[in-house]
Design a protein around this motif. Sequence first.
Motif, PDB file in Angstrom:
ATOM      1  N   VAL A 151       0.809  -1.818   0.240  1.00  0.00           N
ATOM      2  CA  VAL A 151       0.279  -0.100   0.235  1.00  0.00           C
ATOM      3  C   VAL A 151       0.691   1.160   0.064  1.00  0.00           C
ATOM      4  CG1 VAL A 151      -1.353   1.318   1.549  1.00  0.00           C
ATOM      5  CG2 VAL A 151      -1.958  -0.746   0.737  1.00  0.00           C
TER       6      VAL A 151
ATOM      7  N   ARG B 274      -9.205  10.655   9.401  1.00  0.00           N
ATOM      8  CA  ARG B 274      -8.620   9.421   8.623  1.00  0.00           C
ATOM      9  C   ARG B 274      -9.752   8.809   9.287  1.00  0.00           C
ATOM     10  NH1 ARG B 274      -2.890  10.727   5.868  1.00  0.00           N
ATOM     11  NH2 ARG B 274      -4.066  11.600   4.005  1.00  0.00           N
TER      12      ARG B 274
ATOM     13  N   SER C  45     -14.432   2.192   6.697  1.00  0.00           N
ATOM     14  CA  SER C  45     -13.736   1.083   5.576  1.00  0.00           C
ATOM     15  C   SER C  45     -13.444  -0.333   5.808  1.00  0.00           C
ATOM     16  CB  SER C  45     -12.835   1.981   4.376  1.00  0.00           C
ATOM     17  OG  SER C  45     -12.258   1.405   3.102  1.00  0.00           O
TER      18      SER C  45
ATOM     19  N   GLU D 183     -11.295  -0.959   3.486  1.00  0.00           N
ATOM     20  CA  GLU D 183      -9.445  -1.266   2.420  1.00  0.00           C
ATOM     21  C   GLU D 183      -8.842  -0.599   3.358  1.00  0.00           C
ATOM     22  OE1 GLU D 183      -9.431  -1.999  -0.879  1.00  0.00           O
ATOM     23  OE2 GLU D 183     -12.163  -2.750  -0.345  1.00  0.00           O
TER      24      GLU D 183
ATOM     25  N   ARG E 229      -5.696   1.805   4.926  1.00  0.00           N
ATOM     26  CA  ARG E 229      -5.737   2.509   4.138  1.00  0.00           C
ATOM     27  C   ARG E 229      -4.370   3.463   6.091  1.00  0.00           C
ATOM     28  NH1 ARG E 229     -10.326   0.507   7.032  1.00  0.00           N
ATOM     29  NH2 ARG E 229     -10.531   1.688   8.924  1.00  0.00           N
TER      30      ARG E 229
ATOM     31  N   ILE F 181      -4.080   5.984   8.319  1.00  0.00           N
ATOM     32  CA  ILE F 181      -5.159   6.797  10.086  1.00  0.00           C
ATOM     33  C   ILE F 181      -4.020   8.143  10.292  1.00  0.00           C
ATOM     34  CG2 ILE F 181      -6.693   5.422   9.971  1.00  0.00           C
ATOM     35  CD1 ILE F 181      -5.283   4.649  12.733  1.00  0.00           C
TER      36      ILE F 181
ATOM     37  N   MET G 247      -1.466   2.720  10.578  1.00  0.00           N
ATOM     38  CA  MET G 247      -2.912   1.882   9.268  1.00  0.00           C
ATOM     39  C   MET G 247      -3.164   1.364   9.710  1.00  0.00           C
ATOM     40  SD  MET G 247       0.204   1.472   6.599  1.00  0.00           S
ATOM     41  CE  MET G 247      -0.623   1.428   5.036  1.00  0.00           C
TER      42      MET G 247
END
Length: 375
Positions: free
Chosen positions: A172, A335, A340, A342, A344, A346, A356
Amino acid sequence: MKTVFVVNSGSSSIKYQLINTKAKKPLLSGLIERIGEPDSPIPDHEFGMSLVLAKIGDLSRDIIAVGHRVVHGGSEFDGPTLITNEVEREIEALSRLAPLHNPANLLGIRAARVALPDVPHVAVFDTAFHQTMSPASYTYAIDKEIANKYKVRRYGFHGTSHKYVSEQAAIVLGKPLSSLRTIVLHLGNGASAAAIDGGKSIDTSMGMTPLQGLVMGTRSGDIDPAVLVHLNRAAGMTVTELDVLLNRQSGLLGLTGMGDMRDVQAAAMAGNDEAELALQVWRHRIRHYIGAYYAQLGGLDVLVFTAGVGENNALLRRRALAGLEHMGILIDNDRNELTSREARVISPVGAPVTVMVIPTNEELEIARQVESIVS
């Protein structure tokens, strides 16, 4: 279409997924429960497996291999392993270290090997990822002859999850895995932390069993071992009673009477002092391991939350990391509050440590490891 059949067998259940590894998603998943219980129509795992294959139907023709989750691989297994009769015997011998898990895993292995005899079967061990820990990390300071004779050392668990999540973080972020110093917090009913340097585990909170480490739903986590001696002498508690106490009657349940974090959090927000204390103890233990692993890694690039609580509870993520700004660990509230499925980030843009949330996918990781063996 080629698929991997992933099996996670419990003592009275078979959880399964049929995964297309190229598409990175399950084609079919399900759960068979109450196997062998009184009045259950499913007498044993072989019958349960036949029901699973009936559900899979014609898709079974595309199965290239079966991947089995096995909890404890001891020091014998450091990666995915093709299952033979000898490997079965070794897994059975390791049941001394995981009496609640390995026998149940074996039931699924044996049933699946009977049902699908013409494809390879591969064992993927929860402990394997942590076999890169150094002797300094996995050795308990007890009499070495006793330790060696009875295989007493730290093994670590949740390895499939820690491996998957740490590798996803690198993907990611678009950075080489070898360049990242990562702490993964797998926070669910069972919980563990891992320090991962360049993709390799160097330390983890669970020990010889999944009891050590963080505060969990019903497990105590770290505790002075002399507490057991004291309870034996003062309360007359037997070994079996102490085992039940620490594994099934402790953690959040022992502190509050509630084993589900959602219930504990709701009670704390309603003003329940016991629930609030439980959250503080839970948080304190997490921060203890973050600090220890920051030191072990010599700094930190990425911190990842995963599993049920880690993925879904924004408030507890914020509480867990509050006050760690001096270590470069910060959360962006906007954030963090986003919901979600997914992976991500934060943390704020430009923060020294990237924080994350990455949903774990142990079944997909098992399928990948199986594919690497059979190909």
